[in-house]
Scaffold this motif. Structure first.
Motif, short mmCIF file in Angstrom:
data_model
loop_
_atom_site.label_atom_id
_atom_site.label_comp_id
_atom_site.label_asym_id
_atom_site.label_seq_id
_atom_site.Cartn_x
_atom_site.Cartn_y
_atom_site.Cartn_z
N ILE A 12 7.16 5.16 -1.29
CA ILE A 12 5.71 5.24 -1.47
C ILE A 12 5.41 5.42 -2.96
CG2 ILE A 12 3.63 6.62 -1.05
CD1 ILE A 12 4.78 7.25 1.75
N GLU A 13 6.13 6.32 -3.61
CA GLU A 13 5.94 6.53 -5.05
C GLU A 13 6.21 5.24 -5.82
OE1 GLU A 13 8.39 9.84 -6.24
OE2 GLU A 13 7.20 11.26 -5.07
N ASN A 57 -7.64 -1.21 0.45
CA ASN A 57 -6.64 -2.23 0.16
C ASN A 57 -5.73 -2.40 1.38
OD1 ASN A 57 -4.37 -3.66 -0.73
ND2 ASN A 57 -4.52 -2.83 -2.81
N THR A 58 -6.08 -3.34 2.25
CA THR A 58 -5.32 -3.51 3.50
C THR A 58 -3.87 -3.94 3.25
OG1 THR A 58 -6.23 -5.73 3.75
CG2 THR A 58 -7.35 -3.97 4.92
N GLU A 59 -3.65 -4.73 2.21
CA GLU A 59 -2.28 -5.13 1.88
C GLU A 59 -1.44 -3.91 1.50
OE1 GLU A 59 0.09 -7.56 -1.58
OE2 GLU A 59 -1.87 -8.34 -0.98
N LEU A 60 -2.00 -3.01 0.73
CA LEU A 60 -1.30 -1.78 0.35
C LEU A 60 -1.01 -0.93 1.58
CD1 LEU A 60 -0.23 0.32 -1.66
CD2 LEU A 60 -2.60 1.10 -1.96
N LEU A 61 -1.99 -0.76 2.43
CA LEU A 61 -1.79 0.04 3.64
C LEU A 61 -0.69 -0.54 4.52
CD1 LEU A 61 -5.55 0.76 4.45
CD2 LEU A 61 -3.90 2.32 3.41
N ILE A 83 -0.63 8.32 7.35
CA ILE A 83 -0.51 8.02 5.92
C ILE A 83 -1.92 7.79 5.39
CG2 ILE A 83 0.43 6.47 4.17
CD1 ILE A 83 2.57 5.61 6.24
N ASP A 84 -2.31 8.60 4.39
CA ASP A 84 -3.68 8.47 3.88
C ASP A 84 -3.73 8.93 2.43
OD1 ASP A 84 -6.35 7.78 3.92
OD2 ASP A 84 -6.94 9.31 5.35
N PHE A 85 -4.90 8.81 1.86
CA PHE A 85 -5.16 9.15 0.46
C PHE A 85 -6.18 10.27 0.40
CE2 PHE A 85 -4.12 4.70 0.85
CZ PHE A 85 -3.15 4.52 -0.12
#
Length: 104
Positions: A12-13, A57-61, A83-85
């Protein structure tokens, strides 16, 4: 299980680092030892603007969720892993800057 989680966190990082224009960190926790579906990843950012950009950003998710399969996280639990921001600005506004209380 913990080694898988730490590998997912590292990936993720690696995904976020090149696209994030501000400081960030990743918090994770959960009763994954009781049931693997009880796992939470928070990608903690500074600004609401960056949080909104990443959340939309659906691609990122998709890339982030794909890490569960890449690291062979238990298949029956993958859809339940959270998983969230979140942003420091939101925590400051809603929880007096206290991340612990914000996530309770």
């Amino acid at each position: 299980m913990k080694n898988k989680i730490l590998a997912i966190k590292q990936d993720i990082e690696n995904i976020i680092s090149p696209i994030c224009l501000e400081k960030f960190w990743i918090d994770w926790y959960g009763a994954y030892d009781v049931n693997p579906k009880h796992l939470v990843f928070w990608i903690c950012l500074i600004s609401d603007k960056m949080k909104t950009e990443f959340k939309s950003n659906t691609e990122l998710l998709t890339r982030l969720r794909d890490l569960l399969a890449i690291h062979d996280y238990p298949e029956q639990a993958r859809q339940s892993v959270f998983i969230d921001f979140e942003s420091q600005e939101t925590v400051d506004r809603e929880s007096d800057g206290n991340w612990y209380h914000h996530f309770k």
